[in-house]
Design a protein around this motif. Structure first.
Motif, mmCIF file in Angstrom:
data_model
loop_
_atom_site.group_PDB
_atom_site.id
_atom_site.type_symbol
_atom_site.label_atom_id
_atom_site.label_comp_id
_atom_site.label_asym_id
_atom_site.label_seq_id
_atom_site.Cartn_x
_atom_site.Cartn_y
_atom_site.Cartn_z
ATOM 1 N N GLN A 27 0.781 -1.221 -0.046
ATOM 2 C CA GLN A 27 0.188 0.015 0.054
ATOM 3 C C GLN A 27 0.881 1.195 0.030
ATOM 4 O OE1 GLN A 27 -3.003 -0.020 2.939
ATOM 5 N NE2 GLN A 27 -4.175 1.184 1.693
ATOM 6 N N THR A 28 0.827 1.747 -1.149
ATOM 7 C CA THR A 28 1.743 3.163 -1.304
ATOM 8 C C THR A 28 1.439 4.149 -0.288
ATOM 9 O OG1 THR A 28 0.132 3.688 -3.054
ATOM 10 C CG2 THR A 28 2.185 2.984 -3.500
ATOM 11 N N SER A 29 0.384 4.330 0.303
ATOM 12 C CA SER A 29 0.132 5.402 1.135
ATOM 13 C C SER A 29 0.652 4.991 2.663
ATOM 14 C CB SER A 29 -1.498 5.578 1.511
ATOM 15 O OG SER A 29 -2.198 4.447 2.013
ATOM 16 N N PHE A 30 1.148 3.867 2.690
ATOM 17 C CA PHE A 30 1.720 3.386 4.096
ATOM 18 C C PHE A 30 2.687 4.516 4.654
ATOM 19 C CE2 PHE A 30 4.875 1.330 6.758
ATOM 20 C CZ PHE A 30 4.120 0.688 7.779
ATOM 21 N N LEU A 31 3.555 4.963 3.783
ATOM 22 C CA LEU A 31 4.447 6.100 4.366
ATOM 23 C C LEU A 31 3.963 7.308 4.251
ATOM 24 C CD1 LEU A 31 7.948 4.694 2.931
ATOM 25 C CD2 LEU A 31 7.173 4.832 5.382
ATOM 26 N N SER A 32 2.621 7.592 4.086
ATOM 27 C CA SER A 32 2.141 9.012 4.232
ATOM 28 C C SER A 32 2.255 9.395 5.701
ATOM 29 C CB SER A 32 0.659 8.916 3.875
ATOM 30 O OG SER A 32 -0.212 8.203 4.855
ATOM 31 N N PRO A 33 2.180 10.730 5.962
ATOM 32 C CA PRO A 33 2.478 11.214 7.249
ATOM 33 C C PRO A 33 1.268 10.731 8.336
ATOM 34 C CG PRO A 33 2.930 13.004 5.950
ATOM 35 C CD PRO A 33 2.443 11.783 4.794
ATOM 36 N N SER A 34 0.066 10.759 7.819
ATOM 37 C CA SER A 34 -0.801 10.546 8.727
ATOM 38 C C SER A 34 -0.780 9.030 9.074
ATOM 39 C CB SER A 34 -2.231 10.968 7.889
ATOM 40 O OG SER A 34 -2.641 9.916 7.151
ATOM 41 N N ASN A 35 -0.465 8.247 8.438
ATOM 42 C CA ASN A 35 -0.382 6.619 8.609
ATOM 43 C C ASN A 35 0.804 6.742 9.603
ATOM 44 O OD1 ASN A 35 -1.244 4.085 8.711
ATOM 45 N ND2 ASN A 35 0.293 3.492 7.342
ATOM 46 N N ILE A 36 1.830 7.243 9.266
ATOM 47 C CA ILE A 36 2.986 7.088 10.175
ATOM 48 C C ILE A 36 2.572 7.538 11.557
ATOM 49 C CG2 ILE A 36 5.217 7.974 10.791
ATOM 50 C CD1 ILE A 36 5.864 7.784 7.908
ATOM 51 N N GLN A 37 1.938 8.745 11.783
ATOM 52 C CA GLN A 37 1.315 9.333 12.929
ATOM 53 C C GLN A 37 0.401 8.237 13.619
ATOM 54 O OE1 GLN A 37 -0.285 12.798 11.640
ATOM 55 N NE2 GLN A 37 1.330 14.341 12.307
ATOM 56 N N ASP A 38 -0.380 7.825 13.029
ATOM 57 C CA ASP A 38 -1.392 6.577 13.492
ATOM 58 C C ASP A 38 -0.368 5.516 14.070
ATOM 59 O OD1 ASP A 38 -3.627 8.175 13.026
ATOM 60 O OD2 ASP A 38 -4.035 7.079 11.062
ATOM 61 N N ILE A 39 0.665 4.919 13.326
ATOM 62 C CA ILE A 39 1.052 3.915 13.922
ATOM 63 C C ILE A 39 2.077 4.317 15.186
ATOM 64 C CG2 ILE A 39 3.162 2.301 13.292
ATOM 65 C CD1 ILE A 39 2.139 2.280 10.546
ATOM 66 N N LEU A 40 2.698 5.375 15.096
ATOM 67 C CA LEU A 40 3.419 5.731 16.247
ATOM 68 C C LEU A 40 2.377 5.944 17.544
ATOM 69 C CD1 LEU A 40 6.083 8.356 14.722
ATOM 70 C CD2 LEU A 40 6.273 5.899 15.671
ATOM 71 N N THR A 41 1.316 6.764 17.343
ATOM 72 C CA THR A 41 0.494 6.758 18.123
ATOM 73 C C THR A 41 0.071 5.558 19.032
ATOM 74 O OG1 THR A 41 -0.301 8.765 16.968
ATOM 75 C CG2 THR A 41 -1.535 7.958 19.157
ATOM 76 N N GLN A 42 -0.223 4.668 18.192
ATOM 77 C CA GLN A 42 -0.445 3.118 18.759
ATOM 78 C C GLN A 42 0.575 2.445 19.395
ATOM 79 O OE1 GLN A 42 -2.021 0.521 15.477
ATOM 80 N NE2 GLN A 42 -3.383 2.418 14.722
ATOM 81 N N ALA A 43 1.754 2.831 18.811
ATOM 82 C CA ALA A 43 2.986 1.977 19.316
ATOM 83 C C ALA A 43 3.374 2.693 20.718
ATOM 84 C CB ALA A 43 4.103 2.108 18.530
ATOM 85 N N ALA A 44 3.100 3.763 20.774
ATOM 86 C CA ALA A 44 3.714 4.559 22.111
ATOM 87 C C ALA A 44 3.339 3.839 23.403
ATOM 88 C CB ALA A 44 3.239 5.971 22.151
ATOM 89 N N PRO A 45 2.215 3.585 23.828
ATOM 90 C CA PRO A 45 1.731 2.958 25.002
ATOM 91 C C PRO A 45 2.448 1.742 25.285
ATOM 92 C CG PRO A 45 -0.248 3.785 24.228
ATOM 93 C CD PRO A 45 0.974 3.808 23.075
ATOM 94 N N LEU A 46 2.560 0.764 24.276
ATOM 95 C CA LEU A 46 3.178 -0.328 24.334
ATOM 96 C C LEU A 46 4.746 -0.364 24.609
ATOM 97 C CD1 LEU A 46 3.207 -3.721 24.170
ATOM 98 C CD2 LEU A 46 3.493 -3.226 21.591
ATOM 99 N N ALA A 47 5.339 0.754 23.705
ATOM 100 C CA ALA A 47 6.773 0.943 23.760
ATOM 101 C C ALA A 47 7.100 1.391 25.177
ATOM 102 C CB ALA A 47 7.190 1.906 22.922
ATOM 103 N N LEU A 48 6.183 2.222 25.775
ATOM 104 C CA LEU A 48 6.544 2.673 27.105
ATOM 105 C C LEU A 48 6.670 1.497 28.191
ATOM 106 C CD1 LEU A 48 4.078 5.908 27.644
ATOM 107 C CD2 LEU A 48 6.530 5.554 27.789
ATOM 108 N N VAL A 49 5.781 0.655 27.994
ATOM 109 C CA VAL A 49 5.922 -0.757 28.829
ATOM 110 C C VAL A 49 7.131 -1.439 28.511
ATOM 111 C CG1 VAL A 49 4.727 -2.836 29.386
ATOM 112 C CG2 VAL A 49 3.305 -0.781 28.891
ATOM 113 N N VAL A 50 7.366 -1.540 27.164
ATOM 114 C CA VAL A 50 8.621 -2.388 26.997
ATOM 115 C C VAL A 50 9.875 -1.821 27.321
ATOM 116 C CG1 VAL A 50 10.030 -2.750 24.588
ATOM 117 C CG2 VAL A 50 7.700 -3.306 24.647
ATOM 118 N N LEU A 51 9.861 -0.257 27.711
ATOM 119 C CA LEU A 51 11.305 0.348 28.125
ATOM 120 C C LEU A 51 11.291 -0.426 29.443
ATOM 121 C CD1 LEU A 51 11.034 3.959 27.113
ATOM 122 C CD2 LEU A 51 11.959 2.151 25.990
ATOM 123 N N GLY A 52 10.195 -0.370 30.342
ATOM 124 C CA GLY A 52 10.225 -0.875 31.636
ATOM 125 C C GLY A 52 10.535 -2.374 31.610
#
Lengths: 310, 319
Positions: A27-52
């Motif tokens: 999907q070419t729109s994968f690297l669009s800014p809005s999709n990247i923002q979405d992915i990062l927003t989803q990843a952040a809480p899990l990533a916080l837990v992963v750090l700990g």
């Protein structure tokens, strides 16, 4: 550079690049800014837990109670029924204190009572779950100040706020683990607790602090996740305990302790979220995430295991 | 003469965990009989025995894996997959009921074998391997169905609910399995090797034990007993349920720990696990009679694990 270290450092990055290319091809729109923002927003809480979680795994531990703690903190935050945004710092402070206490108990059981981390944190998970359900009687209610929604989903100059929070925590914990003397102690304790004691490191104290860090990160993640979801339920963050461990393993943090980096663990979290995203892009049923996750866990763990034995 | 025999039996009970579990069991039974006039009846005990069977089967498998120093987090997923497999196939071809009982047990054994094979081949921690297997199985099951599905012939209910001289068949089968596993672990060379492998794989290897073979047997057995638990649940509810196994994975560990087995392996009596199963089942039965909410029961279960393992205080390897 030694081949093993090479595999540990860069295999994860290679997987990440392959996944991103794959997604972009499909999907070419994968690297669009809005999709990247979405992915990062989803990843952040899990990533916080992963750090700990990474800290705990580095000292040969394991924390199964993080997801239960996240939900408990989320329920607690709504129990204030606060409407004013001025309450947000108060809620954060209370959440951090409660989480730190939970981490302290976990650490105490593991070090002073010699309980295996698996069992100590498993029991903590069940106890927290029982208390939470008893308090909510199965149907959580309560409300959060509007500001929480902004913390969970808002953006500053296009960058999601929870990603900024992650970046801040990553810098602080990264400094702690890789630049401070405490970080050296963590690696020594994880590599060989007996030797750590012999060179004058209080291995128990280091271990307890790692559990506290892990629980505090889970508590903070719980607050951001409840902000992201918008409503509270008894299972906020369900499954994050295993996902966090899996992310660490994918990121090259060895379950045997003393090996791995914080950035590796963070990339592991990103890979996991990317996989979930790609499954949806490919139009596969959501359940296929579970199958792919299972395969990735075993393959990644095998690769690292082979690399460290070779 | 008499004194020496008492001494001997005491020495046999040296393992403090067994004494503690028996003590707790006695306390639960006495408290229950005092607090409720229905708790202490034979009828109730038989009901508990019937309900305990599912947990019992799962715990035997978990115990075998724990003794060789591993852990099996795929038990719940195997239980679920077995119920779906059995109920779905038999729903289409009712004549296949009896072959499918064996088919399901074979399926479980194969999944267990796979777990063991991947563990010994790759050297990856069993926690990760079995977690991966569980994820794959659960994904496959949930793609197939999201709600309880399938059916089995009516007579298969006899496995769970049937009574043999007023003793539940499922309970009898569970007790039989425990006795057989005990005999196997105590009197068979292969069984005794389980403890050797769990205690020290290197020493076991040096004394000519094929560690890999033992590990494979342990994981296969775990899969087998998980499938047996699956068959039991199908027999209770007559359907395959994609969520039935979820709580089993972790709850199968509690009796193992209460029974005095150590995560890390090499120690413990399988009858301790049986006592652990009884303790958990009777306690939950008693708390139900006392109208204690399920949520408080969770807290109590967690506290029991913490208290039990802190009292036993095992020095040694951790998992």
């Amino acid at each position: 550079m030694n081949q093993n270290i090479f595999v540990r450092r860069f295999a994860v990055l290679c997987i990440l690049i392959v996944l991103i290319s794959l997604a972009t091809v499909v999907q070419t729109s994968f690297l669009s800014p809005s999709n990247i923002q979405d992915i990062l927003t989803q990843a952040a809480p899990l990533a916080l837990v992963v750090l700990g979680q990474a800290f705990v795994i580095l000292v040969r531990g394991l924390d199964l109670s993080v997801a239960s703690l996240m939900a408990s903190i989320a329920v607690m935050a709504t129990a204030f029924n606060a409407t004013s945004n001025a309450m947000i710092p108060v809620i954060f402070v209370v959440a951090i204190v409660v989480s730190a206490f939970v981490g302290l108990v976990n650490g105490f059981l593991v070090t002073k009572r010699n309980v295996s981390p698996f069992l100590a944190t498993l029991a903590m998970m069940i106890v927290l779950q029982g208390i939470r359900f008893y308090y909510t009687q199965g149907a959580p209610s309560g409300s959060l100040p509007d500001g929480f929604r902004f913390l969970g989903t808002g953006r500053i100059m296009g960058i999601p706020i929870n990603v900024l929070a992650f970046a801040l925590c990553f810098c602080i914990l990264g400094w702690l683990l890789h630049k401070s003397s405490f970080g050296r102690k963590v690696y020594i304790t994880g590599g060989n607790p007996t030797a750590a004691n012999l060179v004058g490191i209080y291995a128990d104290r280091v271990t307890i602090i790692c559990y506290v860090i892990c629980s505090v990160m889970a508590g903070i993640a719980g607050l951001f996740l409840v902000g992201f979801v918008g409503t509270v339920d008894n299972w906020v963050g369900r499954g994050y305990e295993l996902d966090a461990i899996v992310a660490c393993v994918i990121g090259g943090v060895a379950l045997t302790g003393g090996k791995g980096t914080l950035s590796g663990a963070a990339v592991g979290a990103l890979i996991l979220i990317l996989i979930f995203n790609i499954v949806i892009i490919l139009g596969l049923p959501v359940q296929a995430q579970l199958i792919i996750k299972g395969v990735i866990i075993i393959v990644a763990a095998t690769l690292f295991s082979k690399a460290s034995r070779a | 003469m008499k004194l020496t025999s008492v001494n001997q039996s005491l020495r046999r009970l040296q393992d403090p965990s067994l004494i503690i579990v028996i003590l707790l069991l006695v306390i639960v039974v006495i408290t229950g009989s005092v607090l409720s006039d229905r708790f202490g009846t034979m009828r109730n005990f038989m009901n508990v025995l019937e309900q305990a069977a599912g947990l019992g089967f799962a715990s035997i498998g978990q115990a075998l894996v724990v003794i060789v120093g591993g852990i099996d987090l795929s038990i719940g997923a195997v239980v679920t997959a077995s119920t779906i497999l059995m109920a779905a196939v038999v729903d289409l071809h009712p004549a296949l009921m009896i072959p499918m009982i064996f088919g399901t047990l074979l399926f479980g054994t194969m999944i267990g074998f796979l777990n063991g094979y991947v563990t010994i081949r790759t050297g990856v921690h069993p926690l990760i391997v079995t977690l991966g297997t569980a994820s794959i199985l659960n994904g496959a099951v949930l793609i197939y169905t999201l709600q309880p599905t399938g059916s089995v012939p009516y007579w298969f209910e006899e496995f769970a609910y049937g009574r043999f001289w007023s003793v539940p068949v499922s309970g009898l089968v569970m007790l039989l399995c425990f006795v057989m596993v005990w005999v196997f672990l105590r009197y068979f060379e292969t069984g005794r090797a389980f403890y050797a492998v769990g205690g020290s794989p290197d020493a076991a290897h040096l004394s000519g034990i094929q560690c890999n073979k033992i590990t494979l047997i342990a994981y296969s057995a775990s899969g087998f007993f998980a499938a047996l638990a699956g068959a039991y649940f199908v027999s209770r509810t007559s359907v395959g349920d994609p969520r039935v196994g979820d709580p089993i994975t972790l709850s199968s560990i509690t009796p193992v720990i209460l029974g005095g087995l150590i995560l890390g392996g090499g120690k413990g009596n399988i009858f301790g696990v049986l006592l652990g199963v009884f303790l958990i089942s009777l306690l939950s039965n008693l708390l139900n009679y006392m109208n204690v909410s399920t949520f408080i029961q969770w807290v109590i279960q967690g506290l029991i694990i913490i208290v039990a393992v802190s009292i036993y205080v095992h020095k040694g390897r951790k998992l």
